[in-house]
Design an enzyme around this catalytic site. Structure first.
Site, short mmCIF file in Angstrom:
data_model
loop_
_atom_site.label_atom_id
_atom_site.label_comp_id
_atom_site.label_asym_id
_atom_site.label_seq_id
_atom_site.Cartn_x
_atom_site.Cartn_y
_atom_site.Cartn_z
N GLU A 210 96.22 -72.00 -100.04
CA GLU A 210 95.05 -71.41 -100.06
C GLU A 210 94.43 -71.63 -98.63
OE1 GLU A 210 93.92 -69.32 -102.29
OE2 GLU A 210 95.63 -69.65 -103.70
N CYS A 244 85.53 -71.07 -97.72
CA CYS A 244 86.46 -70.27 -97.14
C CYS A 244 86.35 -68.69 -97.17
CB CYS A 244 87.87 -70.73 -97.94
SG CYS A 244 87.79 -70.49 -99.67
#
Length: 497
Positions: A210, A244
């Site tokens: 991720e 993110c």
């Protein structure tokens, strides 16, 4: 400091004992975690404030509640999710049982991130636990208070033989990656993601990465500029841009840029008051190193809005950069802070060209009321996710997978997708040893005559699903005896050539 090899060996022994496999055991552990988030809420909020100066509301909604809701969803659905998935079959196997059974990989390593140090460390832990794995959790050392808290509270609520926490910095993580795991889940930046992937390759260990990267935000003149600006600023300033999937840069015309700047000035005051630094709703940059990195990024363009910084307090207000050079660092690396560069494009086609020339983003945001242009972007760009007319909110829909593609990561999770990620999907065919089953499959035995080959081709040929369901229903109604008679007829029809 615990020995990584010993920790992994202990976890492997626990997994081999079969302790984590019963669904009842996993459900008990998940319920214990649910109780932990309730009983340790104040400690979690304090740790997040110490690390990132997160306000209580943000800590509760975006970290604790996110985890609680994931656990509730998993507990309500785990029994159904874990059931075998029966699949369609061809004529040759019509009377047999074919299904997919999820099984745990074994010993899983979960490496957490520092920006949402509780959520991004424990959310994948939920999935790995629910799938029946033993898990070693490695929190990020950058958010030291949260890492210490995880190390303290996890052993109080879950089985210590099956789930362990190891803290430490780069040397400890390097030692961990030398061990053989059955699955590795890493959340963090792309550079470290490549190191994790290389370490996993040594043992052919599957991984989920991720990662981050750029998350562009396209706005055209048809969008409601006030609503778009509100949503973009909210997404950019949540956790001080240390998210993110925060909007990384804007793609728009000069005209839209001007309207955005005018509106942003008003929205910032509405959200945070006349002095952003005094707002109780804004956190801080995680440490001095990251603050200095962000200050360096400001050199890539002209400050059109904001620019307020305080190195001592690690504070940086929303800073919009215009006239940004194409090779500026702020357009090359993930920003991870409250800096928002603007890239001017003439129209949607130029925006698509710009996106296609760059690495695939983790998220793409589109603000437009022109459905044709939205479809153009959806069909001609690739990204981990897309959110139209908002930002970040795609994460809230746990029936959607969350993950990147290419440079922004591989694999996904959230909700049932977490269980899928941490489960090996084992294919199982259960054949009948009786007469009917033997007759149906006897043509595979040598000698392979023309008749047998014709029979095999007939039995293995693909047919429309509705036709196979009809045949299955007819056979089911005929019963085993008449089904056997039909099998014998087919055998004689095709093998006596």
């Amino acid at each position: 400091m615990p020995n990584p090899a010993e920790l992994v060996a202990e976890l492997r022994n626990s997994f081999r004992s079969g302790k984590t496999r019963p669904l009842s055991f996993r459900i008990t552990q998940l319920r214990n975690l649910l109780r932990m988030y309730s009983e340790k809420k104040d400690e979690i909020v304090r740790a997040l404030h110490d690390d990132l100066r997160k306000c209580p509301a943000e800590a509760i909604v975006m970290e604790i509640d996110f985890l609680v809701n994931d656990l509730k969803n998993t507990l309500w659905n785990l029994d159904q999710w874990a059931r075998p998935e029966y699949v369609e079959k061809d004529l040759a196997n019509l009377l047999d049982t074919a299904y997919v059974q999820r099984e745990p990989y074994g010993v899983v390593l979960v490496i957490g991130a520092w920006n949402y140090p509780i959520q991004l460390t424990l959310l994948p832990f939920h999935g790995a636990l629910a799938a029946g794995n033993c898990v070693l959790i490695k929190p990020s050392e950058v958010s030291a208070a949260s890492a210490k808290l995880i190390e303290e509270i996890i052993p109080q609520y879950v089985d210590n033989d099956c789930y362990k926490v190891m803290n430490g910095g780069i040397p400890e993580t390097t030692d961990l990656l030398k061990q053989r795991f059955d699955y590795i889940f890493y959340t963090g930046n792309t550079a470290v993601g490549k190191i994790v992937h290389a370490a996993a390759n040594r043992h052919l260990t599957p991984v989920t990465l991720e990662l981050g990267g750029k998350s562009p935000c396209y706005i055209d003149s048809s969008a409601d500029i006030k609503t778009a600006t509100k949503r973009i600023i909210w997404g950019k300033m949540t956790n001080m841009g240390q998210t993110c999937v925060a909007p990384d840069y804007l793609l728009c015309t000069k005209e839209v840029e001007k309207k955005f700047l005018e509106t942003a000035t008003l929205i910032l005051r509405e959200f945070y008051g006349p002095d952003l630094k005094r707002s109780p709703d804004l956190g801080r940059i995680v440490n001095d190193r990251h603050f200095e990195r962000l200050q360096g990024l400001l050199e890539g363009g002209t400050v059109a809005l904001g620019g307020d910084t305080d190195a001592h307090d690690r504070f940086m207000g929303l800073t919009v950069l215009t006239d940004v050079k194409s090779d500026a660092a702020v357009l090359q690396q993930e920003i991870f802070g409250p800096i928002l560069p603007v890239v001017n494009v003439a129209d949607v086609k130029e925006a698509i060209d710009y996106l296609q020339e760059r690495e695939k983003p983790l998220a793409l945001y589109v603000f437009s009321n022109r459905k044709a242009d939205v479809e153009l972007l959806l069909k001609n760009t690739s990204s981990g996710s897309v959110c139209v007319n908002d930002v970040i909110m795609q994460l809230v829909v746990d029936t959607l997978p969350f993950g990147g593609v290419g440079n922004s990561g591989m694999g996904g999770y959230h909700g049932k997708f977490s269980l899928d990620t941490f489960s090996h999907k084992k294919a199982i065919l259960y054949k009948d040893l009786g007469l009917v089953g033997e007759v149906l499959g006897a043509a595979k035995y040598p000698p392979l005559t023309n008749g047998k080959i014709a029979y095999l081709r007939f039995m293995l040929a693909k047919r429309p699903p509705f036709l196979m369901r009809l045949v299955k229903g007819v056979l089911g109604g005929l019963g085993p005896f008449l089904g056997g008679v039909l099998a014998l007829y087919l055998w004689q029809k095709y093998t006596q050539i």
